[in-house]
Write an enzyme that holds these catalytic residues in place. Structure first.
Site: not given
Ligand code: 0O2
Length: 222
Positions: A46, A67, A69, A77, A101, A163, A178-179
């Site tokens: 930001k 997000r 997990k 996982k 993201r 990530e 696609e997800h």
């Protein structure tokens, strides 16, 4: 309260709930640390967005999404990796618990923002996967970074991994759809449909390249 014979133990019986909470304290604490790390990274982007808008009179970032997990995804996982659901195992082996993201305006913004973030002296790059220069076989494009950053607690400084996925609006439209339709779904997708999805990814990228080129010409003429 007396429990009748064969009556199942209620999950919400005080002792049971206390025991569950006690056992999950370490996990909840770790998730809180990841949430803090996510907030740090979100703020960094930001701030960069504000700076760019001052310097260039436009915003390179459309949106920043975060997000954490979910416990179920974490367990799945770990199972896939043949590991046990333990706090230390999670922290050591999973690098995508905290996810940020960043949806950018132009392809060149993706690289400018990534370089600006990685130049900051409290950010350590752990891994970089450039799925824009080398897209996945199905057409997926994004720049993935795993970074480590410090979070400052009352009496402690802790390095946490986050990530980061950076992509353009066009890449995000393709990846989001696609997800929903096929990514990691246990469905057999025909060769024809895979080829169509790949073609859509290429169309989205062609649009990105054209928009980037137009943007460059406009800024050169200013
Ligand atoms: P979600 O539901 O988005 O959180 P792994 O994490 O072990 O599956 P790897 O190689 O460590 O795989 O990670 P990689 O390749 O860096 O990709 C991880 C994340 O990128 C995924 O997270 C997706 O968000 C995104 N991604 C990767 N490939 C694709 C793809 O083909 N299509 C779409 N739509 N997204 C992709 P998650 O946790 O798998 O899923």
């Amino acid at each position: 309260m007396e429990r009748k014979e064969n009556e199942p133990l209620s999950f919400f019986e005080t002792e049971t709930l206390d025991a569950v909470l006690q056992k999950s304290r370490g996990f909840i604490k770790l998730m809180t640390y990841y949430r803090c790390a996510m907030m740090e990274i979100e703020t960094k982007f930001k701030v960069l967005n504000e700076h760019y808008s001052l310097e260039h009179d436009r915003n390179p970032i459309q949106t920043v999404k975060t997000r954490l997990k979910s416990p179920i995804s974490i367990r799945e996982k770990l199972q896939r990796l043949g590991l046990e659901m333990q706090v230390a195992t999670i922290e050591k082996n999973l690098h995508d618990i905290a996810g940020v993201r960043v949806i950018c305006s132009f392809v060149e913004d993706v690289y400018a923002l990534s370089n600006a973030l990685l130049a900051q002296d409290d950010v350590t790059l752990i891994e970089k996967k450039d799925y824009i220069r080398s897209p996945k076989k199905n057409g997926y494009r994004s720049l993935h970074l795993i970074v480590s950053i410090p979070i400052f607690l009352a009496n402690e400084k802790r390095e946490m991994q986050v990530e980061i996925q950076l992509r353009t609006i066009a890449m995000d439209i393709w990846a989001s759809l696609e997800h929903q339709m096929s990514y990691k779904k246990e469905i057999d997708i025909t060769e024809g449909l895979s080829a169509e999805l790949l073609e859509c990814a290429e169309l989205a990228y062609a649009l990105d390249e054209r928009m980037n080129a137009i943007h460059r010409k406009i800024t050169q003429n200013k």
